[in-house]
Scaffold this motif. Structure first.
Motif, PDB file in Angstrom:
ATOM      1  N   ALA A   1      49.916 -62.129  -1.622  1.00  0.00           N
ATOM      2  CA  ALA A   1      50.109 -60.732  -2.031  1.00  0.00           C
ATOM      3  C   ALA A   1      48.788 -59.966  -2.070  1.00  0.00           C
ATOM      4  O   ALA A   1      48.745 -58.788  -1.746  1.00  0.00           O
ATOM      5  CB  ALA A   1      50.803 -60.674  -3.393  1.00  0.00           C
ATOM      6  N   CYS A   2      47.718 -60.629  -2.459  1.00  0.00           N
ATOM      7  CA  CYS A   2      46.427 -59.936  -2.552  1.00  0.00           C
ATOM      8  C   CYS A   2      45.707 -59.876  -1.206  1.00  0.00           C
ATOM      9  O   CYS A   2      45.224 -58.821  -0.816  1.00  0.00           O
ATOM     10  CB  CYS A   2      45.526 -60.631  -3.572  1.00  0.00           C
ATOM     11  SG  CYS A   2      46.065 -60.423  -5.271  1.00  0.00           S
ATOM     12  N   HIS A   3      45.624 -61.016  -0.522  1.00  0.00           N
ATOM     13  CA  HIS A   3      44.729 -61.091   0.636  1.00  0.00           C
ATOM     14  C   HIS A   3      45.437 -61.235   1.981  1.00  0.00           C
ATOM     15  O   HIS A   3      44.792 -61.471   3.000  1.00  0.00           O
ATOM     16  CB  HIS A   3      43.714 -62.228   0.438  1.00  0.00           C
ATOM     17  CG  HIS A   3      42.719 -61.910  -0.635  1.00  0.00           C
ATOM     18  ND1 HIS A   3      41.758 -62.793  -1.045  1.00  0.00           N
ATOM     19  CD2 HIS A   3      42.530 -60.787  -1.374  1.00  0.00           C
ATOM     20  CE1 HIS A   3      41.025 -62.228  -1.996  1.00  0.00           C
ATOM     21  NE2 HIS A   3      41.475 -61.028  -2.219  1.00  0.00           N
ATOM     22  N   GLY A   4      46.756 -61.085   1.991  1.00  0.00           N
ATOM     23  CA  GLY A   4      47.492 -61.055   3.249  1.00  0.00           C
ATOM     24  C   GLY A   4      47.125 -62.196   4.169  1.00  0.00           C
ATOM     25  O   GLY A   4      47.041 -63.358   3.740  1.00  0.00           O
TER      26      GLY A   4
ATOM     27  N   ALA B   1      44.607 -65.144   3.425  1.00  0.00           N
ATOM     28  CA  ALA B   1      44.897 -66.250   2.513  1.00  0.00           C
ATOM     29  C   ALA B   1      45.292 -67.489   3.301  1.00  0.00           C
ATOM     30  O   ALA B   1      45.955 -67.394   4.334  1.00  0.00           O
ATOM     31  CB  ALA B   1      46.025 -65.847   1.571  1.00  0.00           C
TER      32      ALA B   1
END
Lengths: 116, 448
Positions: B365-368, B371
């Motif tokens: 969710a944060c780093h697409g 990640a």
């Protein structure tokens, strides 16, 4: 030369302005700034954020504080209240940039990184 | 030297921080920032429903709790808490102070909602700074329109002798620059000094985000986050200043914490444009000046532009976000399958969205795509699906397709909260420019 993640030699903070995210990248020691300046180009940042940053990347230099500022255009799904992203303001893009790997001369890494 | 504190980084920030600022050490000015870019539209709606509302109620409560210290120690308070009803805010603050003879100034004149049609008719298009589109294209959907006034208007308000200054829309930086202009009698063309005050304002405008909050360097060793100190500017007449905090409070002020905040929401560092000046962030010289003290000097500025920035908000459709949490085993595979099932059901219903987006909390969710793939035995994954449309009914229908997956999809699912997700109206931000000749701050002062 050692290949290390940016997090070894830099810290960062990110925020938003509409659909543009800004990521400020700061050298942990003054001598790391030249490495950042040479290797962390706008093109590399654009490639790093492939699939996240849909627009251009602009880079600005702040040698006075050993920092670079990147503007990542079209990176926040419309930005602000329009965005459907959990991180609609790009607050975690700072850490995302610190995942990037760069080449650092061994002698620069021999000392423990210290703030600023 | 004067001490100017920030006690509020945004509306929703710590209720205790401003009180800590006035009680835990010496202070001349307390500044509080209550307005985010779209706060005005919320306040405009409240005002439409109730002409006594439309300002930041938290500020009134704060003044009530802190009245004795503020009055007895003659601390001057500057807050952009007035929203779209600064006079109403003044009345409520006067009551909260419960002491006669206190002067309260209001800076108004920023609200141009009633003047938009006249401005457009006269050829002032208020084009969107990002897209170039004229305001006319969204005019019927506009909910608020406010000019950003700067530090000069606040200095004028302080010059009336008011102990409390309440403004409508002003720049965050102006809250700090205003007291400096007033105290040091800076002239409107002393660009370097105005730039210094502006950069002081930028550094403290997000509260504890310069005193250790969000600081990435050695964050585990930052002391006493629970009682984190908010920032104080120790300003000198020559434009140099120190950022510090009250002794005994938590957090840490270092070159690292300050540099991070300098870069926060920064565009071109050579030109940080405000109504007061253009500040050059590449001129800043920093020095650690003792524990929890960073000194700024060398700051340069350039003449202000002849435009005010305008913050306009408009209704831009509807959205909703739903979440479901899946546990081990196969947590990620279950969340992915659930997303596919949901999409197929939405397709069968013939729903068309302007945008639909899936993220997997715990995975990407944060780093697409940056990640890594999650571990095969990942303990849990949150499926998060958001949708956006101009048509409210489409989003209403979307929200009704999330909860059924709690019973009729992949197993070991929970975390659906209080039932159906809420449909939100999207109030979008429209930045524009207005010639300075078209708006002027209106200052009034009243005594309690």
């Amino acid at each position: 030369m050692a290949r290390v993640q940016l997090t070894r030699i830099a810290h960062a903070r990110s925020g938003d302005k509409g659909d543009t995210a800004n990521v400020g990248l700061i050298a942990l020691r003054p001598e790391f700034y030249a490495v950042l300046s040479e290797q962390v180009t706008a093109q590399r940042v654009k490639k790093h954020f492939d699939g996240i940053c849909l627009g251009d990347v602009e880079r600005f230099e702040l040698p006075n504080i050993g920092a670079l500022n990147f503007l990542l255009h079209e990176s926040l799904d419309g930005g602000g209240t329009l965005s459907l992203k959990a991180d609609a303001q790009g607050k975690t893009y700072s850490a995302a940039l610190l995942r990037m790997e760069i080449e650092v001369p061994d002698e620069l890494l021999s000392k423990d990184p210290l703030p600023g | 030297m004067i001490r100017i504190a920030n006690g509020q980084g945004f509306w929703g920030d710590s209720l205790e921080a401003p009180l800590k600022q006035i009680r835990r050490g010496p202070l001349d000015y307390l500044t509080l920032d209550y307005l985010a870019e779209i706060t005005m539209s919320i306040l405009q709606k409240q005002f439409a429903r109730d002409p006594r509302a439309g300002y930041a109620r938290d500020f009134v409560d704060m003044v009530g709790r802190g009245a004795r210290d503020i009055i007895d120690r003659r601390i001057r308070v500057v807050a952009n808490a007035g929203g779209v009803n600064p006079e109403g805010c003044r009345g409520a603050v006067g009551k909260a102070l419960a002491r006669p003879g206190i002067k309260i100034a209001v800076v108004a004149g920023d609200n141009i909602l009633d003047r938009l049609d006249d401005l457009i008719a006269r050829g002032i298009q208020l084009k969107n700074l990002d897209t170039g589109a004229p305001l006319e294209s969204v005019r019927p959907r506009v909910q608020s329109a406010n000019v950003y006034f700067g530090g000069a208007a606040i200095a004028d308000a302080l010059a009336t002798g008011a102990q409390i200054v309440i403004t409508g829309r002003t720049t965050d930086t102006g809250l700090v620059l205003g007291p400096m202009i007033h105290e040091f009698k800076w002239k409107p063309d002393e660009w370097d000094k105005l730039a210094a005050g502006t950069i002081a304002g930028h550094t403290v405008e997000c509260g504890a985000q310069c005193t250790g909050g969000n600081c990435q360097v050695d964050w585990q060793s930052i002391p006493n986050f629970a009682d984190i100190g908010y920032p104080i500017v120790e300003a000198d007449p020559d434009g140099s200043f120190v950022i510090t905090k009250h002794a005994g409070t938590g957090g840490r002020i270092t070159l690292a914490s300050i540099k991070e905040q300098l870069l926060y929401e920064l565009g071109d560092p050579h030109e940080y444009i405000t109504p007061d000046c253009i500040a050059d962030f590449t001129s800043i010289q920093l020095r650690q000046d003792g524990e929890d003290r960073v000194r700024f000097c060398g700051i340069r500025g350039r003449p202000a532009t002849d435009m005010y920035k305008v913050s306009i908000s408009y209704s831009a459709g509807f959205k909703a976000v739903g979440t479901l949490m899946y546990s081990w085993p196969d947590a990620y595979a279950k969340a992915q399958a659930s997303d596919r099932i949901l999409r197929e059901r939405l397709d069968r219903l013939g729903l068309r969205f302007d945008a639909i987006r899936t993220e997997f909390g715990g995975v990407n969710a944060c780093h697409g795509p940056l990640a890594a793939e999650p571990a095969a035995d990942i303990s849990e994954v949150i499926l998060r699906v958001g949708a956006r449309s101009q048509d409210r009914s489409v989003i209403e229908r979307f929200t009704k397709e999330i909860a059924p997956l709690a019973l009729n999809g992949p197993p070991t699912v929970t975390g659906f909260g209080a039932g159906r997700p809420k449909v939100e109206e999207i109030v979008a931000y429209w930045p524009a420019l207005l010639p300075k000749t078209e708006a002027a701050p209106r200052i009034s002062v009243e005594e309690t």
